[in-house]
Design a protein around this motif. Structure first.
Motif, PDB file in Angstrom:
ATOM      1  N   ALA A 124       0.841  -1.196   0.000  1.00 32.12           N
ATOM      2  CA  ALA A 124       0.000   0.000   0.000  1.00 32.12           C
ATOM      3  C   ALA A 124       0.877   1.247   0.000  1.00 32.12           C
ATOM      4  O   ALA A 124       1.902   1.304   0.682  1.00 32.12           O
ATOM      5  N   ILE A 125       0.497   2.231  -0.794  1.00 34.02           N
ATOM      6  CA  ILE A 125       1.273   3.470  -0.909  1.00 34.02           C
ATOM      7  C   ILE A 125       0.942   4.383   0.265  1.00 34.02           C
ATOM      8  O   ILE A 125      -0.229   4.648   0.554  1.00 34.02           O
ATOM      9  N   ILE A 126       1.987   4.837   0.940  1.00 31.48           N
ATOM     10  CA  ILE A 126       1.804   5.783   2.050  1.00 31.48           C
ATOM     11  C   ILE A 126       2.139   7.172   1.530  1.00 31.48           C
ATOM     12  O   ILE A 126       3.271   7.444   1.127  1.00 31.48           O
ATOM     13  N   GLN A 127       1.160   8.030   1.502  1.00 31.54           N
ATOM     14  CA  GLN A 127       1.359   9.360   0.949  1.00 31.54           C
ATOM     15  C   GLN A 127       2.043  10.274   1.959  1.00 31.54           C
ATOM     16  O   GLN A 127       1.736  10.240   3.152  1.00 31.54           O
ATOM     17  N   ASN A 128       2.966  11.062   1.475  1.00 30.05           N
ATOM     18  CA  ASN A 128       3.647  12.036   2.321  1.00 30.05           C
ATOM     19  C   ASN A 128       2.632  13.075   2.811  1.00 30.05           C
ATOM     20  O   ASN A 128       1.891  13.653   2.005  1.00 30.05           O
ATOM     21  N   PRO A 129       2.569  13.315   4.120  1.00 25.93           N
ATOM     22  CA  PRO A 129       1.566  14.271   4.655  1.00 25.93           C
ATOM     23  C   PRO A 129       1.673  15.660   4.035  1.00 25.93           C
ATOM     24  O   PRO A 129       0.685  16.398   4.030  1.00 25.93           O
ATOM     25  N   ILE A 130       2.839  16.034   3.529  1.00 25.19           N
ATOM     26  CA  ILE A 130       2.991  17.378   2.962  1.00 25.19           C
ATOM     27  C   ILE A 130       2.059  17.564   1.764  1.00 25.19           C
ATOM     28  O   ILE A 130       1.589  18.676   1.486  1.00 25.19           O
ATOM     29  N   TYR A 131       1.753  16.466   1.051  1.00 24.17           N
ATOM     30  CA  TYR A 131       0.868  16.587  -0.100  1.00 24.17           C
ATOM     31  C   TYR A 131      -0.566  16.869   0.339  1.00 24.17           C
ATOM     32  O   TYR A 131      -1.313  17.561  -0.365  1.00 24.17           O
ATOM     33  N   ASN A 132      -0.970  16.312   1.491  1.00 20.32           N
ATOM     34  CA  ASN A 132      -2.290  16.655   2.023  1.00 20.32           C
ATOM     35  C   ASN A 132      -2.371  18.143   2.346  1.00 20.32           C
ATOM     36  O   ASN A 132      -3.372  18.812   2.053  1.00 20.32           O
ATOM     37  N   LEU A 133      -1.290  18.654   2.969  1.00 19.74           N
ATOM     38  CA  LEU A 133      -1.268  20.079   3.303  1.00 19.74           C
ATOM     39  C   LEU A 133      -1.282  20.935   2.038  1.00 19.74           C
ATOM     40  O   LEU A 133      -1.978  21.959   1.977  1.00 19.74           O
ATOM     41  N   LYS A 134      -0.529  20.537   1.009  1.00 23.80           N
ATOM     42  CA  LYS A 134      -0.505  21.288  -0.242  1.00 23.80           C
ATOM     43  C   LYS A 134      -1.890  21.318  -0.890  1.00 23.80           C
ATOM     44  O   LYS A 134      -2.367  22.372  -1.333  1.00 23.80           O
ATOM     45  N   ASN A 135      -2.532  20.165  -0.925  1.00 25.72           N
ATOM     46  CA  ASN A 135      -3.854  20.102  -1.557  1.00 25.72           C
ATOM     47  C   ASN A 135      -4.879  20.919  -0.778  1.00 25.72           C
ATOM     48  O   ASN A 135      -5.681  21.660  -1.370  1.00 25.72           O
ATOM     49  N   ASP A 136      -4.864  20.797   0.558  1.00 23.23           N
ATOM     50  CA  ASP A 136      -5.818  21.554   1.366  1.00 23.23           C
ATOM     51  C   ASP A 136      -5.559  23.057   1.276  1.00 23.23           C
ATOM     52  O   ASP A 136      -6.495  23.867   1.275  1.00 23.23           O
ATOM     53  N   SER A 137      -4.277  23.441   1.203  1.00 23.24           N
ATOM     54  CA  SER A 137      -3.935  24.866   1.075  1.00 23.24           C
ATOM     55  C   SER A 137      -4.458  25.418  -0.239  1.00 23.24           C
ATOM     56  O   SER A 137      -5.043  26.511  -0.292  1.00 23.24           O
ATOM     57  N   LYS A 138      -4.247  24.670  -1.314  1.00 22.47           N
ATOM     58  CA  LYS A 138      -4.689  25.139  -2.625  1.00 22.47           C
ATOM     59  C   LYS A 138      -6.210  25.245  -2.691  1.00 22.47           C
ATOM     60  O   LYS A 138      -6.759  26.192  -3.258  1.00 22.47           O
ATOM     61  N   THR A 139      -6.874  24.265  -2.091  1.00 21.46           N
ATOM     62  CA  THR A 139      -8.340  24.301  -2.089  1.00 21.46           C
ATOM     63  C   THR A 139      -8.850  25.502  -1.294  1.00 21.46           C
ATOM     64  O   THR A 139      -9.722  26.252  -1.759  1.00 21.46           O
ATOM     65  N   PHE A 140      -8.305  25.715  -0.093  1.00 20.27           N
ATOM     66  CA  PHE A 140      -8.788  26.796   0.776  1.00 20.27           C
ATOM     67  C   PHE A 140      -8.539  28.166   0.152  1.00 20.27           C
ATOM     68  O   PHE A 140      -9.457  28.989   0.032  1.00 20.27           O
ATOM     69  N   PHE A 141      -7.302  28.425  -0.248  1.00 22.42           N
ATOM     70  CA  PHE A 141      -6.978  29.774  -0.739  1.00 22.42           C
ATOM     71  C   PHE A 141      -7.607  30.052  -2.098  1.00 22.42           C
ATOM     72  O   PHE A 141      -7.917  31.199  -2.425  1.00 22.42           O
ATOM     73  N   SER A 142      -7.772  29.021  -2.917  1.00 23.04           N
ATOM     74  CA  SER A 142      -8.462  29.225  -4.198  1.00 23.04           C
ATOM     75  C   SER A 142      -9.906  29.650  -3.967  1.00 23.04           C
ATOM     76  O   SER A 142     -10.428  30.508  -4.687  1.00 23.04           O
ATOM     77  N   HIS A 143     -10.541  29.077  -2.939  1.00 24.58           N
ATOM     78  CA  HIS A 143     -11.913  29.475  -2.616  1.00 24.58           C
ATOM     79  C   HIS A 143     -11.970  30.894  -2.052  1.00 24.58           C
ATOM     80  O   HIS A 143     -13.041  31.526  -2.067  1.00 24.58           O
ATOM     81  N   LYS A 144     -10.869  31.376  -1.534  1.00 23.87           N
ATOM     82  CA  LYS A 144     -10.786  32.756  -1.029  1.00 23.87           C
ATOM     83  C   LYS A 144     -10.328  33.725  -2.122  1.00 23.87           C
ATOM     84  O   LYS A 144      -9.930  34.848  -1.844  1.00 23.87           O
ATOM     85  N   TRP A 145     -10.335  33.270  -3.378  1.00 19.03           N
ATOM     86  CA  TRP A 145      -9.977  34.092  -4.537  1.00 19.03           C
ATOM     87  C   TRP A 145      -8.499  34.458  -4.590  1.00 19.03           C
ATOM     88  O   TRP A 145      -8.120  35.514  -5.080  1.00 19.03           O
TER      89      TRP A 145
END
Length: 789
Positions: free
Chosen positions: A491-512
């Motif tokens: 099973a592939i264990i994803q680096n937690p930094i990618y979760n933070l990157k994805n969540d950051s992009k989602t949050f700030f994109s929604h804030k324009w």
């Protein structure tokens, strides 16, 4: 690389077509991008004879010609050329042929038409309209191509009459950088013969110069110029080159000049070794190979003057610079039609030095392209021999005078053990020893007992795996039986930094906010705009350009550059980026992720907007126990009184600040610029926390407001802690919801308003309990010299 099929056919008579050669190379070696056909370029272009010429009835500058297209059958052509004559053999482009139109110099497709109401069926061409300007220079601006000198070639296709029926293979070998031998006809010929399991009688020319006297030459930088040779030859002339040399040079899309010039290109394209020929009588001895002096200049063959640096390798005599390594040569030392005595020059240069010179002067040549692949120094001698052999074929009275060859560190011979079992295990094949030895011999690999002697032009074959790859390549990869790999799939264990990157992009994109992805490089000019320098940054040994000399220590410089480039088009901009930065720590280079965003604001108070956005973001990634407070740090490019630090679980993780107006103006920004930057890896260690669930109270929540007047120097966190310590069990939450400042009513002070939430898990809170709590809070506040408003 562009290769003539005619030349290939001369050495390999068994090949069937350019298409078959192309297929062999594609399946075994390199991609062939296309096949260029000379015959197709001259399709529908013929040679006909002019029988009659008359003036155009309605235009003084036009003539009406009757052209004999076949056994007295005439066709009418209207044209504007000056040198027309009866019985003249001219080049005629028929309908649907393609020519260069002389008014716009665009490729056009001809059709029947009328010129000033007179019908014109075809087009009589000048040499420059059909790609023959180099072979047949136009004598005047309105002169056609006159082919009357041809015998018995009327009514024939131009391609047949001028022998323009070659095909050129355009080979995409740019990506195969580990094969420096792949940039020559010798490579193509060897590859095709190996693929077809045929012998080829083609070896490098090898003439012995050991009995000649040495030249007065000095190589002062043998570590950078690993080989440098000069051969002095007398009694030659600058005559026309033979057809093979012309074909090789023209197929590479270079113009043919004279023999002493063409031989340099012949060596480059046929052997893959750049060479140059000097006019010996224009040189003032002695010759030196050295680094240029900073004040030296070069007047080059392209009629331009170049200012040199101490990183540039030059060839010089006692008076002047003769050449800038292998990019370009001095104009006055070049051969001419009167040249009788020459120096043949070949060399091997350090790749890194050549690249530095190219980037400084922006001079790109085919010779540089070959040198960048680290060609073999052994080829220098063979290239000199090739040029000399061609001279000997043309000039029987030439003499060899002197020879110089600086080659202190010889190219190492590559050998390795023959290992049949290893090759079969790696390829999952079952080749017999005889099959493998036959393949290797076709690859010019000599086998002595169980030792493989690798030819000098294949110096990259250093491991057993390289040999196995050659076997698979030549026998064709499709012949290897496909098998399912035997590996354990976990099973592939994803680096937690990618979760933070994805969540950051989602949050700030929604804030324009715009998601920005910048290069990881900065330069000194950019750093100086931010009142900093590059002394503590990680520098690049071989930087891509002057704009990318160091690795970034922060995301801020490039975000500011992005603002400068786009602020004119967007009135308000919000950007964010989460990527790596780099810095030095002792003797190591450390890299880590940072999260930054920037916001250009026109209003005065922006800090609280930023604090609210950041608070929402922290809650999105399940970060708790954070607050903001005043920062005492002095940051070079920030406003001293508009900086706040972010405290997360009582540890500072980074800051929010406003760019100083003077710094913002350097980036052509007049409005206020606010930045936030946080250590993403520190943030990650506290993000995505699991919150323990607790029972909800069944009793009603209550709340009340208190406004407390304090000195401006008092931190709201101190008031928060004072209130909370009154009764931690009863007080559930405290919110600061208002700050009031008025210099007239509250000089040097301010009022902070808090909403205090209270709730019991045991019973409903009675009024006397609430009153006692408020009184206790007031007592604690007054002890600290604060007051209730």
């Amino acid at each position: 690389m562009k290769v003539s099929y005619k030349i290939l056919k001369k050495y390999l008579p068994y090949i069937e077509s350019a298409e078959s050669v192309s297929k062999d190379l594609i399946m075994h070696t390199a991609e062939v991008e296309e096949i260029l056909s000379e015959k197709k370029s001259f399709e529908n272009i013929v040679i006909w004879i002019i029988k009659e010429i008359s003036k155009h009835p309605d235009a003084d500058n036009l003539s009406v010609c009757q052209v004999d297209i076949w056994e007295s059958e005439l066709s009418q052509i209207v044209c504007w050329w000056d040198n027309l004559a009866i019985w003249q053999k001219v080049v005629v482009a028929k309908p649907w042929s393609k020519v260069l139109w002389h008014w716009e110099w665009e490729l056009i497709e001809l059709k029947k038409t009328s010129l000033r109401w007179v019908e014109s069926n075809w087009m009589i061409c000048a040499s420059e309209e059909i790609w023959l300007k180099e072979q047949f220079p136009q004598k005047g601006p309105k002169n056609i191509l006159d082919l009357s000198f041809l015998n018995d070639d009327a009514w024939t296709l131009l391609s047949k009459a001028l022998n323009k029926d070659d095909e050129v293979l355009v080979i995409d070998n740019k990506a195969i950088n580990h094969r420096p031998d792949m940039f020559s006809y010798m490579w193509v010929l060897r590859e095709i013969s190996t693929i077809n399991k045929k012998n080829i009688d083609l070896n490098y020319e090898n003439i012995d110069f050991s009995n000649l006297k040495t030249l007065d030459v000095e190589n002062k930088i043998p570590s950078k110029v690993k080989r440098y040779s000069l051969l002095s030859v007398s009694n030659v002339e600058n005559i026309t080159s033979n057809q093979d040399i012309k074909t090789i040079i023209e197929s590479a899309w270079h113009s043919v000049k004279w023999l002493l010039i063409d031989l340099s290109n012949y060596s480059l394209y046929f052997y893959g070794q750049p060479a140059h020929i000097f006019d010996r009588d224009k040189i003032n001895w002695k010759i030196e190979v050295r680094f240029a002096k900073t004040w030296e200049i070069l007047e080059a063959l392209d009629d331009k003057t170049y200012n040199l640096t101490s990183n540039d390798i030059v060839i010089a005599d006692q008076e002047k610079i003769l050449a800038l390594w292998w990019i370009i040569w001095w104009k006055s030392s070049a051969v001419s039609k009167d040249t009788k005595n020459i120096l043949i020059e070949t060399a091997h240069f350090d790749q890194a030095i050549l690249r530095i010179t190219w980037k400084n002067l922006w001079l790109r040549t085919d010779a540089l392209n070959v040198f960048e692949k680290d060609i073999m120094p052994e080829t220098c001698h063979y290239a000199t021999s090739l040029i000399l052999k061609e001279l000997q074929n043309n000039f029987k009275n030439l003499t060899l005078d002197w020879y110089f060859d600086s080659y202190p560190i010889k190219q190492k011979k590559v050998t390795q053990k023959l290992d049949i079992d290893f090759y079969n295990d790696l390829l999952w094949t079952s080749y017999k020893k005889e099959e493998i030895t036959d393949i290797l011999k076709n690859l010019w690999i000599n086998i002595v007992w169980d030792t493989l002697e690798i030819p000098f032009w294949r110096k990259e074959l250093t491991t057993k795996a390289d040999i196995a790859e050659e076997i698979a390549r030549i026998t064709w990869y499709d012949k290897i039986i496909q098998t399912i790999p035997r590996i354990n799939l976990w099973a592939i264990i994803q680096n937690p930094i990618y979760n933070l990157k994805n969540d950051s992009k989602t949050f700030f994109s929604h804030k324009w906010f715009f998601d920005v992805f910048n290069y990881s490089f900065v330069n000194n000019d950019l750093m100086q705009k931010l009142n900093q320098d590059t002394s503590n940054l990680v520098d690049l040994k071989n930087s891509l350009s002057l704009d990318a000399t160091h690795l970034r220590w922060s995301l801020i410089p490039n975000l500011m550059k992005w603002l400068q480039d786009n602020i004119k088009n967007l009135s308000s901009i919000k950007l964010f980026e989460i990527e790596k930065v780099f810095y030095k720590k002792e003797n190591n280079i450390v890299e880590k992720y940072m999260l930054s965003w920037v916001m250009v604001a026109k209003k005065d108070i922006v800090y609280y907007d930023l604090q609210n956005i950041l608070s929402d973001f922290f809650k999105t990634i399940f970060v708790d126990n954070f607050y903001f407070e005043k920062c005492d740090k002095n940051i070079e490019f920030a406003h001293n009184w508009r900086v706040a630090k972010i405290i997360l679980r009582w540890k500072e993780i980074w800051i929010i600040w406003e760019i100083h107006p003077s710094v913002a103006k350097r980036f052509d920004i007049e409005d206020r610029v606010w930045f936030f930057e946080i250590d993403a890896e520190k943030l990650l260690s506290w993000a995505y926390n699991k919150t323990k669930a607790k029972d909800l109270s069944i009793y009603q929540e209550n709340n009340f407001d208190l406004s407390i007047v304090v000195d401006k120097s008092v931190n709201w966190r101190d008031i928060y802690q004072t209130i909370l310590q009154t009764d931690k069990k009863l007080i559930q939450d405290i919110e600061l919801f208002d700050i009031y400042e008025n210099n007239e009513k509250l000089p040097w002070k301010r009022s902070l308003s808090f909403k205090i939430f209270i709730q019991s898990t045991e019973s409903t809170i009675k009024d006397d309990v609430k009153t006692n709590l408020i009184q206790e809070i007031i007592k604690r506040v007054e002890k600290k010299w604060w007051s209730l408003r």
